[in-house]
Enzyme design. Structure first.
Site, PDB file in Angstrom:
ATOM      1  N   LEU A  22       0.861  -1.187   0.000  1.00 52.31           N
ATOM      2  CA  LEU A  22       0.000   0.000   0.000  1.00 52.31           C
ATOM      3  C   LEU A  22       0.894   1.233   0.000  1.00 52.31           C
ATOM      4  CD1 LEU A  22      -2.639   1.602   0.395  1.00 52.31           C
ATOM      5  CD2 LEU A  22      -2.570   1.003   2.814  1.00 52.31           C
ATOM      6  N   THR A  24       0.960   5.436  -0.236  1.00 57.72           N
ATOM      7  CA  THR A  24       0.206   6.689  -0.197  1.00 57.72           C
ATOM      8  C   THR A  24       0.949   7.754  -1.001  1.00 57.72           C
ATOM      9  OG1 THR A  24       1.241   7.692   1.768  1.00 57.72           O
ATOM     10  CG2 THR A  24      -0.511   6.070   2.134  1.00 57.72           C
ATOM     11  N   GLY A  25       0.234   8.803  -1.396  1.00 52.84           N
ATOM     12  CA  GLY A  25       0.851   9.833  -2.222  1.00 52.84           C
ATOM     13  C   GLY A  25       1.380   9.235  -3.515  1.00 52.84           C
ATOM     14  N   ASP A  49      -4.178   7.794  -3.087  1.00 52.45           N
ATOM     15  CA  ASP A  49      -3.879   9.223  -3.204  1.00 52.45           C
ATOM     16  C   ASP A  49      -5.171  10.011  -3.046  1.00 52.45           C
ATOM     17  OD1 ASP A  49      -1.238  10.786  -4.461  1.00 52.45           O
ATOM     18  OD2 ASP A  49      -3.104  11.902  -4.694  1.00 52.45           O
ATOM     19  N   VAL A  77      -5.024  10.955   3.910  1.00 53.23           N
ATOM     20  CA  VAL A  77      -4.274  10.364   5.027  1.00 53.23           C
ATOM     21  C   VAL A  77      -4.487  11.108   6.341  1.00 53.23           C
ATOM     22  CG1 VAL A  77      -2.503   9.379   3.523  1.00 53.23           C
ATOM     23  CG2 VAL A  77      -2.156  11.663   4.508  1.00 53.23           C
ATOM     24  N   TYR A 171       7.057  22.433   7.262  1.00 50.53           N
ATOM     25  CA  TYR A 171       7.501  21.247   6.535  1.00 50.53           C
ATOM     26  C   TYR A 171       8.718  20.609   7.217  1.00 50.53           C
ATOM     27  CZ  TYR A 171       8.953  18.338   2.566  1.00 50.53           C
ATOM     28  OH  TYR A 171       9.307  17.283   1.757  1.00 50.53           O
ATOM     29  N   ALA A 173       9.673  20.844  10.313  1.00 48.37           N
ATOM     30  CA  ALA A 173       9.278  20.250  11.591  1.00 48.37           C
ATOM     31  C   ALA A 173       8.575  18.920  11.381  1.00 48.37           C
ATOM     32  CB  ALA A 173       8.375  21.214  12.353  1.00 48.37           C
ATOM     33  N   ILE A 204      14.527  16.536  -5.075  1.00 51.25           N
ATOM     34  CA  ILE A 204      14.167  15.554  -6.094  1.00 51.25           C
ATOM     35  C   ILE A 204      13.208  16.200  -7.096  1.00 51.25           C
ATOM     36  CG2 ILE A 204      13.260  13.229  -6.486  1.00 51.25           C
ATOM     37  CD1 ILE A 204      15.727  13.321  -4.632  1.00 51.25           C
ATOM     38  N   THR A 206      10.306  16.524  -8.360  1.00 57.79           N
ATOM     39  CA  THR A 206       8.892  16.226  -8.119  1.00 57.79           C
ATOM     40  C   THR A 206       8.125  17.551  -8.097  1.00 57.79           C
ATOM     41  OG1 THR A 206       9.045  16.447  -5.706  1.00 57.79           O
ATOM     42  CG2 THR A 206       9.551  14.275  -6.652  1.00 57.79           C
TER      43      THR A 206
END
Length: 263
Positions: A22, A24-25, A49, A77, A171, A173, A204, A206
């Site tokens: 499984l 996610t994202g 997603d 999520v 982000y 943290a 990366i 993305t």
């Protein structure tokens, strides 16, 4: 032959037949690459997603054959009920629990701390940290209930969580917390033969990277020993390794995949 196809051809890891992963994202970026490599290694892949159309698109592109069954799920999520429905759906579709969970879901809401709204702080923590917690808790409990042997959790941290990053206090943290969370889960789940590790990507190629200002991006590339940003499949390779039996004695670890940035 494309670079990605070459990657797939040499990405032969060790997995037991019939396992379910499984992710996610999973509709784009690192998550999509993870799905592609897992499917190429003969795993049944659940593409989860919040963007259900892109999740379905990813699922339809995965390697089939050898009795593999892939599916897509609409998943938030940060919502406990959505997570619960996703786990129940996996049980219904495959008759067993996922034995591999990859927590790739993540967002940014950048801004300097003094200008950041409470809502922007909360949203990033909810998805990146709370979402990782909710998914890990639900899937681990399901693994235990279904007596899955040798489960593996892989979380996605970030080099921003290691160094802090201007304009990303929320982000940074959240990603630092994911790394600490990973170590705690590794200690708690070891008695159930469930391993928990993390990868720490650098910068990366993305959708998230496009939020980084151009001047800062050039500086970061200059300070990266390998002199470039990474590719999603390069991080995916590390994730698949940590999910496979080839890392069977590895738990509580964080593997940095950053081209040497901030070693």
């Amino acid at each position: 032959m494309s670079f990605f196809n070459l990657i797939i051809k040499r990405s032969v890891c060790s997995f037991e037949a019939g396992r379910v992963a499984l992710v996610t994202g999973a509709a784009s970026g690192i998550g999509r690459s993870v799905c592609q490599i897992l499917a190429a290694n003969n795993l049944n892949v659940v593409v989860a997603d919040i963007n259900k159309d892109k999740a379905r698109e990813t699922s339809e592109q995965l390697t089939v054959g050898n009795g593999l069954t892939h599916c897509s799920l609409h998943l938030d999520v940060a919502c406990g009920e959505s997570v619960k429905r996703a786990v129940e759906s996996v049980n219904k579709t495959y008759g067993t629990a996922a034995s591999i969970l990859v927590n790739c879901a993540g967002i940014t809401r950048d801004g300097f701390m003094l200008n950041m709204s409470e809502d922007d702080f909360d949203k990033v923590i909810d998805v990146n940290l709370k979402g990782t917690f909710l998914m890990t808790k639900a899937v681990c409990q399901n693994m235990i209930d279904k007596a899955v042997k040798g489960g593996a959790i892989v979380n996605v941290s970030s080099v921003s969580g290691k160094i802090g990053n201007m304009g990303q206090c929320n982000y940074s943290a959240s990603k630092a917390a994911v790394e600490s969370f990973t170590r705690s889960v590794a200690k708690e789940m070891a008695m159930h033969n469930i391993r928990c590790n993390a990868v720490m990507p650098g910068f990366i190629e993305t959708p998230i990277i496009h939020t980084v200002p151009e001047k800062l991006m050039k500086l970061l590339i200059k300070n990266t020993p390998l002199g470039r940003v990474g590719k999603p499949e390069e991080v995916a390779e590390a994730i698949v390794f940590l999910a496979s039996n080839k890392s069977s004695f590895v738990t509580g670890a964080t593997l940095q995949v950053s081209g040497g940035l901030f070693m």
